[in-house]
Design an enzyme around this catalytic site. Structure first.
Site, PDB file in Angstrom:
ATOM      1  N   ASP A  58      -0.624  -4.933   5.915  1.00 29.04           N
ATOM      2  CA  ASP A  58      -1.640  -5.762   5.256  1.00 29.04           C
ATOM      3  C   ASP A  58      -1.367  -5.935   3.763  1.00 29.04           C
ATOM      4  OD1 ASP A  58      -2.120  -2.988   5.033  1.00 29.04           O
ATOM      5  OD2 ASP A  58      -4.174  -3.349   4.375  1.00 29.04           O
ATOM      6  N   GLU A  59      -1.831  -7.052   3.243  1.00 23.59           N
ATOM      7  CA  GLU A  59      -1.985  -7.290   1.808  1.00 23.59           C
ATOM      8  C   GLU A  59      -0.724  -7.059   0.968  1.00 23.59           C
ATOM      9  OE1 GLU A  59      -6.690  -6.469   1.168  1.00 23.59           O
ATOM     10  OE2 GLU A  59      -5.435  -4.681   1.196  1.00 23.59           O
ATOM     11  N   VAL A  60       0.365  -7.682   1.373  1.00 28.12           N
ATOM     12  CA  VAL A  60       1.571  -7.623   0.556  1.00 28.12           C
ATOM     13  C   VAL A  60       1.579  -8.869  -0.321  1.00 28.12           C
ATOM     14  CG1 VAL A  60       4.087  -7.502   0.568  1.00 28.12           C
ATOM     15  CG2 VAL A  60       2.771  -6.431   2.410  1.00 28.12           C
ATOM     16  N   HIS A  89       0.835  -1.210   0.000  1.00 31.90           N
ATOM     17  CA  HIS A  89       0.000   0.000   0.000  1.00 31.90           C
ATOM     18  C   HIS A  89       0.869   1.259   0.000  1.00 31.90           C
ATOM     19  CE1 HIS A  89      -3.952  -1.921   0.491  1.00 31.90           C
ATOM     20  NE2 HIS A  89      -3.315  -2.826   1.193  1.00 31.90           N
TER      21      HIS A  89
END
Ligand code: ACM
Length: 679
Positions: free
Chosen positions: A297-299, A234
């Protein structure tokens, strides 16, 4: 509803007394000395709101200082200024008698919480405004009760943040989690690395002065401000200004789409950590809270897999996959956070790392992460089930208790569950409609986090939410008033009744389905019907309830036409609404996408009326022509969302149609058995 049944959140202990404390122009608010700055400002705001609500020209519109209890109608006393820290005392005790009220607390934070309770208790009758006599002893169940606002995907100006802080204080929330950086925007001014906000925000960022202003505003309301700098994924917005942080060659441009992106900071370069150390040091000077949220988050690891230098680094350091590499990164970042005297928090992906007990995990992927964290001795807060961007009903969020899985945890482990946070991701919100996604549903989450465990009925919850909603408007929140404004703009006329009749029955599609229906970017307009429509639509809720009550009574063999007499009017209105709305739709291109929805509503409301006529008429002779097959077809069509909104009265009408069909079939069976119709 009794006056004290209106409180939201409900207090821990409430003992009603008899009588009332009348509010007159002679009402005074007295403070014991010395009063803290927060107490004086809280008391002043209280008096302004009291005067506003009652319309009274108070003789003493300012708090009286250095007085004793009997000298003021409402007397405030606390032992010390509260520190805006986790686990600070927010308890209060309120005694309202017929002549005086006393609010006492350990800290001024407790006083602020108690003042909100008093404003919620304020009621009126023919004689004027009054408070009910009672005693309340109240304290929060959880110390961390938050709201996260994502200022990155769609920038939210300072006034949006301020009015939402007011809303938070009204329902006793105490942590504002500010999601400041993401792929679509870097929203905080950095003086040490100015290219972050200069190249990463399209000119929409908070200056450091504005950040300080918000922090001071929140402090006065007893709210902590926890900033989030989301790392290592992100992070697209960091890279146009500082491409050396990237894991790819570039070129790097600000993201305008949504979803999980590939950008991730380069964890293999020492320069990344020196950069972050300097940046965090600067931010530590700006944000006083002891916690810093560093995302995690969300790598997806794609850029790391494609980078030779990073692959070599992984081999050298025996990091076999990108999860292990992220753990390494997280641990390095945790050390940097610790070095600037902050404690780290992150999304539950960081559970993959070896972390010290000071870290707080924000659980979002599933409640089991809460258990995992606790078993590892880590503190956590719950956000799974509190994603208010997903448009689910307040009742759904209300039933989600951080400790409902309590059997799996020991008492010590339960103590590690600090509370929870509602999260407002901003893909689909503008400053115009963000409040309507946050309020009043977040008040239900606030009760879950403040009040003792247990559940009230949905009717009780919604009744209190409807009431608090009006109080929230008093604070400048726009969740109600912007609705009609947006409809006027859509209709191109102030005569929006037919449009409102339809949109009142619509909710935006739920969960992540909006992303699937269109290619949204940060440039997409947020001015359509779906953006005006609100979750938890009130009229459908009432309609469904009336239909349910009516059909239940019938099923029990009772004849109760009262609910039907209430909802019949609605069915009538809806059945003719398309005739009134069609001309408006025809002249408003933005409404074309809901034209067929409007036609469908009128059609199914017509079938609902026919079904009701069948149910209400004992004798077959009065039955209207009623085609079950046609009704079913129309109901199926009406269930399909249009323009990303769905009609949320269809199933209730369907229940009427099904009940009518059962009555007809039964009557036919009887006719077959007794064709002459003789008794
Ligand atoms: C998240 O929703 N990506 C934390």
């Amino acid at each position: 509803m009794k006056q004290f049944d209106c409180l939201l959140p409900k207090p821990a202990v409430l003992i009603p007394d008899s009588g009332t404390l009348r509010i007159t122009t002679g009402f005074t608010l007295g403070l014991a000395s010395p009063a803290s700055r927060r107490t004086v400002s809280g008391a002043s705001r209280f008096l302004a709101r009291l005067a506003g609500r009652t319309g009274l020209f108070l003789t003493e519109p300012k708090p009286l200082l250095h007085v004793q209890p009997p000298q003021a109608t409402l007397f405030l006393t606390c032992r010390r200024p509260g520190r805006l820290k986790l686990n600070e005392d927010e308890s209060y005790r309120l005694e309202i008698g017929q002549d005086h009220a006393v609010l006492s607390a350990e800290t001024d934070l407790g006083l602020l919480r108690g003042l909100e309770t008093i404003l919620q208790l304020l009621t009126a009758d023919a004689q004027g405004h009054f408070l009910p006599a009672l005693r309340i002893e109240d304290q929060p169940r959880f110390p961390w009760r938050g709201l996260m606002i994502d200022s990155a995907r769609h920038f939210q100006p300072v006034e949006v943040i301020k009015r939402n802080l007011e809303g938070m204080a009204a329902v006793k929330l105490n942590v504002f989690h500010w999601h400041l950086t993401d792929d679509q925007g870097f929203r905080v001014e950095s003086k040490v690395f100015p290219l972050l906000h200069q190249h990463g925000a399209n000119n929409e960022y908070y200056t450091q002065e504005q950040i300080k202003e918000v922090i001071a505003y929140a402090d006065a309301l007893g709210i902590r401000v926890v900033p989030e700098f989301d790392l290592p994924g992100h992070t697209t917005s960091w890279l146009p200004g500082y491409p050396e942080l990237a894991s790819t060659e570039g070129p790097h441009t600000l993201e305008t789409g949504f979803g999980i992106k590939d950008a991730a900071l380069n964890p293999a370069r020492e320069g990344t950590y020196t950069f972050l150390a300097t940046f965090l040091q600067e931010m530590a000077g700006l944000f006083p809270d002891e916690y810093f949220h560093l995302g995690g988050d969300e790598v997806n690891g794609k850029q790391w897999s494609a980078n030779r230098e990073i692959q070599t680094f992984m081999r050298t350091n025996q990091l076999p996959d990108h999860h292990r590499l992220q753990s390494y990164f997280t641990q390095r970042v945790q050390a940097l956070v610790s070095k600037v005297n902050k404690k780290m928090m992150g999304w539950d992906e960081i559970l993959a790392s070896d972390l010290p007990a000071s870290v707080v995990i924000q659980v979002w992927r599933g409640k089991e992460q809460l258990i995992t964290a606790a078993k590892r001795g880590l503190k956590s807060i719950l956000s799974y089930g509190y994603y208010i961007d997903l448009m689910q009903p307040a009742e759904f969020h209300y039933r989600n208790d951080p400790l409902s899985l309590e059997t799996e945890l020991t008492r010590e482990e339960k103590n590690l569950v600090l509370g929870g946070e509602a999260v407002m991701w901003s893909e689909f919100v503008s400053p115009e409609n963000i409040d309507s996604r946050i309020w009043p549903r977040t008040a239900a989450i606030a009760e879950r986090l403040w009040s003792p465990p247990g559940h009230c009925s949905p009717e009780d919850l919604y009744q209190r939410l409807d009431r608090i909603s009006l109080h929230l408007e008093e604070l400048g929140l726009t969740h109600e008033k912007n609705y009609q404004m947006m409809l006027r703009r859509l209709a191109g006329t102030a005569r929006i009744t037919p449009l409102m009749n339809l949109v009142d029955l619509c909710e935006p599609v739920k969960l992540y389905t909006r992303h699937e229906r269109r290619d949204y970017t940060t440039f997409s307009p947020l001015t359509r019907v779906v953006d005006a429509a609100r979750p938890d639509a009130k009229i459908p809720r009432t309609f469904r309830q009336l239909v349910g009550t009516y059909l239940q009574a019938r099923q029990k063999g009772e004849k109760n036409s009262k609910p039907a007499s209430e909802f019949r009017g609605w069915l009538h209105l809806w059945s003719v609404n398309h005739d009134a709305l069609a001309p408006i739709i025809n002249s408003s291109p933005l409404l074309h996408e809901i034209a067929s929805l409007s036609a469908d509503l009128s059609k199914i409301a017509g079938f609902g009326l026919q079904a009701l006529a069948v149910l209400e008429n004992e004798g077959e002779k009065d039955w209207p022509a009623f085609s079950y097959m046609q009704a079913k077809e129309s109901l199926a069509a009406a269930k399909k969302p249009r323009g990303e909104v769905e009609l949320v009265v269809v199933t209730a009408i369907e229940e009427l149609v099904e009940a009518a069909e059962r009555v007809k079939r039964q009557s036919e069976t009887e006719r077959h058995r007794n064709p002459s119709g003789a008794p």
